[in-house]
Design an enzyme around this catalytic site. Structure first.
Site, PDB file in Angstrom:
ATOM      1  N   GLY A 124       0.818  -1.209   0.000  1.00  0.00           N
ATOM      2  CA  GLY A 124       0.000   0.000   0.000  1.00  0.00           C
ATOM      3  C   GLY A 124       0.845   1.247   0.000  1.00  0.00           C
ATOM      4  N   ASP A 177       0.076  -1.307  -9.634  1.00  0.00           N
ATOM      5  CA  ASP A 177      -0.045  -0.364  -8.525  1.00  0.00           C
ATOM      6  C   ASP A 177       0.435   1.029  -8.905  1.00  0.00           C
ATOM      7  OD1 ASP A 177       2.539  -1.607  -8.586  1.00  0.00           O
ATOM      8  OD2 ASP A 177       2.983  -0.718  -6.653  1.00  0.00           O
ATOM      9  N   ARG A 230      -5.967   3.237  -7.786  1.00  0.00           N
ATOM     10  CA  ARG A 230      -5.077   2.554  -8.721  1.00  0.00           C
ATOM     11  C   ARG A 230      -5.687   1.223  -9.147  1.00  0.00           C
ATOM     12  NH1 ARG A 230       0.529   4.098  -6.752  1.00  0.00           N
ATOM     13  NH2 ARG A 230       0.179   5.832  -5.329  1.00  0.00           N
ATOM     14  N   ARG A 246       4.647   5.763   1.708  1.00  0.00           N
ATOM     15  CA  ARG A 246       5.100   7.120   2.040  1.00  0.00           C
ATOM     16  C   ARG A 246       4.227   8.170   1.358  1.00  0.00           C
ATOM     17  NH1 ARG A 246      10.481   8.235  -1.608  1.00  0.00           N
ATOM     18  NH2 ARG A 246       9.799   7.144  -3.472  1.00  0.00           N
TER      19      ARG A 246
END
Length: 597
Positions: A139, A326, A246, A142
């Site tokens: 996931g 992703d 996404r 940052r």
């Protein structure tokens, strides 16, 4: 967590002068309509890597960078949003967009949110890189969104890059450094100005005191991978998009639904898909349709956007480098400027990322997009799993991807060459000549846009003197040019409209009109073929000077690259419209890079 909601039809205001003004536009549809992870911490202090089993997001408190200093902001985006330019250096704005939400005015949230997603690489599902070997640890490691609003009738989400740890950080520090932040900020500015659908840059701040260690290249290193650790200043850039959903996000919920991983898995998949439609496709998918019809229309429209996007990438010489699912926005725009690059020497196999492999190379981006589209449709399929006819229609959309991609590519090449239709033999010979010469991709097509009658002006884009080229190469160029001119004489008027809208479609690049002159052909080609391109060797001195506290070159590069089709001064040409110097070839950080940090 609920927040005061405004309507998408909120009153249009003239200017937003402060964070207080901005707060009035708050509208947190993602957090208000989707599910929070039940294990999320109420205070947002949720920084240790952990598995997230359900829910669409995790609330998390950003970690502000120390002593933030202004580097730059997007005057273009500020103008589009009605923001006063002075806001970018106002203390409350700097605090918010350098990670400090503690004092934001109501109804703004004092917590941000991070999302989980799955990983597919070129159509293959992976869980090995997850620290738990389950896939539940992937996931936003940052990146975290901190604000969602309806501003002048447009719904936007604002996301910090480098805002600290989240449960998905996998043990990393959650920080971005100034080098990568400058690259992403300028790339988003440039791509928007090029008319390529993209997330946008809002602001960039750097810490005057906080640093981290990162692997990077020694000066002049020819190593494929970084050969030393360096100390770099941390920075936070803010990117803006209609959403940050996404393909990998849909995949995560599609996998959970397919495997029935928890009782609400199917419901959460449907919620996310409907939310995606409301955020990215409200104008093309009627909310009154059945879920089956919505799924099929969503897949069709996403295929249209994705194929158009890749055609635009190749039009401007851009290579995504790492085009995993992703890193693929479900809204059909460019997202995540990590190991990207703009082509210097034309090479269909150009790949700026040493870890990317040829499957993500320049001319292979269409194939990578096809794999991402397959994973997108696979994620949607549980919603129509009991309907054989709808599943067959979805499969037909997958089967037709390559044909759609080829059509968009041929339209794009025709536009770059000033023609009304694609000419296969002409393009095939051109591709061979560009490789054998070799040529600079951006300079060649810009020089060609002046409609030269002989090859002399084109030599400005050649990386070797034709006197030292294989015998007969110059004659082949002359013959190619003659054929091209003969086709121009037969073609119709092309009214090229390179839109700067995020959802610009490569199909709209050409619109046949009654008649045209040579001057019109040239003008139209110059709206398709940019003059300036954000080369890596232009970025390096900009972020190097910025690391020393001098942001002048960053801002100069921003000014040039936000007007990539325009003729600029001789001084700008001498600095930015030229061939890559021989000493820059095969140098780490200049010709290739191994990561984004």
């Amino acid at each position: 967590m609920k927040h005061k909601m405004s309507q998408d039809t909120a009153a249009i205001i003239d200017t937003i002068n402060s964070v207080d003004d901005l707060a009035k536009q708050a509208n947190y549809s993602f957090m208000d309509t989707l599910n929070r992870d039940p294990d999320a911490k109420e205070n947002g202090i949720d920084y240790a890597p952990r598995q997230v089993f359900s829910g669409h997001y995790v609330t998390v408190k950003p970690t502000p960078i120390e002593n933030p200093e202004y580097v730059t902001h997007s005057s273009m985006l500020f103008a589009d949003l009605g923001f006063a330019d002075s806001m970018a250096q106002a203390p409350d704005f700097i605090n918010m967009f350098s990670g400090d939400l503690s004092n934001v005015p109501a109804p703004m949230s004092k917590l941000g949110w991070a999302c989980g997603y799955a990983l597919s690489i070129f159509g293959t599902e992976y869980i090995q890189q997850c620290p738990f070997k389950t896939g539940n640890g992937y996931g936003d490691g940052r990146a975290m969104s901190v604000f969602e609003a309806v501003i002048n009738g447009q719904r936007l989400e604002m996301q910090l890059k480098g805002g600290g740890r989240t449960p998905y950080c996998r043990g990393a520090d959650g920080r971005a450094v100034l080098r990568s932040s400058v690259r992403e900020f300028l790339a988003q500015e440039h791509m928007h100005a090029l008319g390529v659908p993209t997330s946008r840059s809002l602001s960039l701040y750097v810490s005057k005191t906080e640093t981290v260690m990162r692997p990077w290249y020694s000066e002049g290193s020819r190593s494929q991978d970084p050969d030393r650790m360096i100390t770099e200043a941390v920075a936070i850039s803010t990117r803006v998009a209609s959403s940050f959903i996404r393909v990998g996000q849909l995949e995560l919920f599609g996998r959970r639904a397919r495997k029935q991983e928890h009782p609400h898995a199917m419901a959460e998949l449907e919620q996310l898909v409907l939310h995606l439609i409301s955020r990215e496709y409200p104008d093309v998918i009627d909310s009154q349709l059945s879920i089956s019809d919505k799924v099929l229309l969503l897949a069709r429209e996403f295929r249209n956007r994705l194929t158009s996007l890749v055609a635009n990438w190749i039009r401007v010489g851009y290579c995504q480098g790492n085009f995993n699912s992703d890193n693929c926005a479900a809204g059909g725009f460019t997202l995540d400027y990590g190991p990207f690059g703009f082509c210097d020497v034309f090479d269909p196999q150009f790949q700026p990322w040493t870890g990317g492999g040829q499957h993500f190379a320049f001319f292979n981006q269409g194939a990578a997009a096809e794999r991402n589209f397959l994973m997108f449709c696979t994620a949607l399929s549980p919603l129509i799993a009991t309907k054989a006819d709808e599943l067959n229609q979805l499969q037909q959309l997958v089967n037709g991807f390559s044909t759609e991609m080829q059509t968009k590519m041929e339209q794009m090449w025709a536009a770059k060459l000033g023609l009304d239709t694609f000419h296969k033999a002409l393009f095939s010979e051109l591709e061979t000549l560009m490789i054998q010469t070799p040529v600079d991709y951006t300079l060649f097509f810009r020089e060609l846009s002046a409609l030269p009658v002989d090859i002399s002006p084109l030599k400005k884009s050649f990386y070797q003197d034709l006197e030292h080229a294989p015998q007969g190469l110059e004659q082949r160029w002359t013959a190619w040019l003659a054929l091209w001119h003969s086709l121009l004489d037969c073609s119709v008027h092309l009214d090229t409209d390179v839109s700067t809208d995020k959802r610009a479609d490569a199909n709209t690049l050409v619109k046949p009109q009654p008649s045209r002159t040579r001057e019109q052909i040239s003008q139209q080609m110059k709206l398709v073929n940019p003059k300036y391109s954000l080369r890596e060797w232009l970025l390096v001195p900009a972020y190097t000077q910025a690391s020393e506290g001098n942001y002048a070159l960053v801002r100069e590069l921003q000014a040039v690259m936000t007007h990539p089709y325009e003729e600029q001064s001789t001084q700008v040409d001498n600095q930015f419209y030229r061939l890559k110097a021989s000493e820059f070839f095969d140098i780490g950080g200049l010709s290739h890079l191994s990561c984004s940090s």
